[in-house]
Design a protein around this motif. Structure first.
Motif, mmCIF file in Angstrom:
data_model
loop_
_atom_site.group_PDB
_atom_site.id
_atom_site.type_symbol
_atom_site.label_atom_id
_atom_site.label_comp_id
_atom_site.label_asym_id
_atom_site.label_seq_id
_atom_site.Cartn_x
_atom_site.Cartn_y
_atom_site.Cartn_z
ATOM 1 N N VAL A 52 64.077 -33.504 20.600
ATOM 2 C CA VAL A 52 64.606 -33.210 21.931
ATOM 3 C C VAL A 52 65.915 -32.430 21.825
ATOM 4 C CG1 VAL A 52 65.511 -34.251 24.051
ATOM 5 C CG2 VAL A 52 63.473 -35.221 22.959
ATOM 6 N N LEU A 53 66.733 -32.809 20.846
ATOM 7 C CA LEU A 53 68.058 -32.195 20.710
ATOM 8 C C LEU A 53 68.002 -30.753 20.217
ATOM 9 C CD1 LEU A 53 69.961 -35.276 19.260
ATOM 10 C CD2 LEU A 53 70.263 -34.267 21.536
ATOM 11 N N ARG A 54 66.838 -30.272 19.844
ATOM 12 C CA ARG A 54 66.713 -28.849 19.543
ATOM 13 C C ARG A 54 66.866 -27.998 20.806
ATOM 14 N NH1 ARG A 54 62.375 -30.321 15.567
ATOM 15 N NH2 ARG A 54 63.220 -29.847 13.509
ATOM 16 N N HIS A 56 68.002 -29.727 24.171
ATOM 17 C CA HIS A 56 68.943 -30.349 25.091
ATOM 18 C C HIS A 56 70.098 -30.987 24.322
ATOM 19 C CE1 HIS A 56 66.124 -29.904 28.446
ATOM 20 N NE2 HIS A 56 65.171 -30.345 27.631
ATOM 21 N N PRO A 57 71.322 -30.934 24.846
ATOM 22 C CA PRO A 57 72.452 -31.561 24.172
ATOM 23 C C PRO A 57 72.416 -33.081 24.321
ATOM 24 C CG PRO A 57 73.169 -30.657 26.258
ATOM 25 C CD PRO A 57 71.728 -30.233 26.084
ATOM 26 N N GLN A 58 73.179 -33.759 23.477
ATOM 27 C CA GLN A 58 73.257 -35.214 23.535
ATOM 28 C C GLN A 58 73.711 -35.690 24.904
ATOM 29 O OE1 GLN A 58 72.406 -37.389 20.834
ATOM 30 N NE2 GLN A 58 72.438 -38.826 22.550
ATOM 31 N N SER A 59 74.573 -34.920 25.558
ATOM 32 C CA SER A 59 75.062 -35.320 26.878
ATOM 33 C C SER A 59 73.922 -35.428 27.886
ATOM 34 C CB SER A 59 76.119 -34.331 27.379
ATOM 35 O OG SER A 59 75.607 -33.007 27.392
ATOM 36 N N HIS A 60 72.932 -34.561 27.780
ATOM 37 C CA HIS A 60 71.780 -34.619 28.694
ATOM 38 C C HIS A 60 70.932 -35.849 28.402
ATOM 39 C CE1 HIS A 60 68.717 -33.159 31.430
ATOM 40 N NE2 HIS A 60 67.798 -33.244 30.485
ATOM 41 N N VAL A 61 70.692 -36.103 27.123
ATOM 42 C CA VAL A 61 69.951 -37.300 26.718
ATOM 43 C C VAL A 61 70.654 -38.548 27.232
ATOM 44 C CG1 VAL A 61 69.250 -38.688 24.721
ATOM 45 C CG2 VAL A 61 68.894 -36.193 24.719
#
Length: 309
Positions: A52-54, A56-61
């Motif tokens: 997923v982080l490829r 979206h940034p960690q903040s979105h997760v």
């Protein structure tokens, strides 16, 4: 070989308000339409965060996970997108299914694959839910294919009636993915002009006029899309398969018929046969008239099955 079908009960646990077009009944209609079809049925796995982080940034997760209600309340993420206590699992399994489908098709375990999950993904931007979408499923799958399978050319074709703004945003700076979106214009979300071509000229938007029909779509695809894809010669073809261009769909104004989805599926399979040994991964996006959705998905998947044999 067979066509792999990825589903999971978690899709039924993503709850939206009564009357919302992106509803549990969509999956139930699709399951009924495909019930008698001989497919390689597989459970949609959870996506790893690293995948997923490829996109979206960690903040979105973190925002998504922190927004999950502990009870049966619904949380409004944006004007169109709602979170229930089952939504994050459903979203992670939708992305995970797209990734698993890439693995299956690249390994030759399946000729092609269809991911019948919800929520959809092509409106989710880098750090923004939008248009019923939480994670950019096809963009995640495309970037995974590049990195995990060492590909250098992946094509993503989006024939949903709405512009795939999220996929465009997530792939804007990715030179190894050719993204093509055909969509009604004018129509929400308002993006998708031909001038939006990506950082490397690798994005092609094809606006279709309101009330245009399948014959218009066929002419445009024959003139522009298929020659472009043949010249690009992708090593994998991913489809954002939205069925809301159907004339019966309540959210848009194109006049495609069920037979038009068969035609575009056949012709995309022709491209895949000629360029990448038939490797196609198709992921469900829109489609909000239940009868039209069921019929269109059935013809799409039956065509994939016929071509994969």
């Amino acid at each position: 070989m067979t066509t792999a079908l990825y589903t999971h009960p978690a899709s039924l646990a993503h709850v939206t308000p009564e009357g919302h077009p992106e509803q549990i009944a969509r999956i139930k209609a699709i399951e009924a339409a495909l019930a008698d079809m001989d497919l390689d049925r597989r459970d949609a796995p959870m996506a790893d965060d690293s995948v997923v982080l490829r996109c979206h940034p960690q903040s979105h997760v973190d925002t998504l996970r922190n927004s999950v209600p502990e009870d049966d309340r619904l949380v409004q993420m944006d004007p169109d997108t709602w979170m229930s206590k089952g939504s994050v699992e459903a979203a992670w399994r939708a992305a995970g299914a797209a990734v698993a489908a890439v693995d299956a098709v690249m390994a030759g375990d399946a000729a092609n694959a269809f991911v019948a999950t919800r929520p959809p993904g092509h409106h989710a931007e880098t750090e923004k839910t939008m248009g019923f979408c939480f994670l950019g499923n096809v963009a995640i799958a495309a970037k995974y294919a590049l990195e995990a399978h060492g590909l250098s050319r992946v094509a993503v074709v989006d024939f949903d009636v709405h512009h795939g703004n999220g996929t465009q945003d997530l792939l804007w700076n990715e030179p190894r993915v050719r993204f093509v979106s055909s969509h009604q214009m004018p129509l929400w979300p308002g993006s998708g002009e031909r001038s939006e071509s990506g950082a490397h000229g690798q994005i092609t938007n094809i606006p279709l006029p309101t009330a245009s029909d399948g014959a218009h779509m066929r002419a445009v695809y024959e003139a522009e899309v298929f020659p472009m894809l043949m010249d690009y010669a992708p090593e994998l073809l991913i489809i954002s398969a939205g069925f809301d261009a159907h004339r019966d769909d309540p959210l848009a104004g194109l006049n495609w018929m069920t037979k038009d989805f068969r035609w575009v599926t056949e012709r995309l399979c022709d491209v895949a046969d000629a360029t990448c040994s038939g490797r196609v991964v198709s992921c469900l996006e829109g489609g909000y008239d239940l009868d039209a959705l069921a019929a269109s998905v059935a013809t799409h998947v039956s065509t994939l099955k016929e071509r994969g044999q």
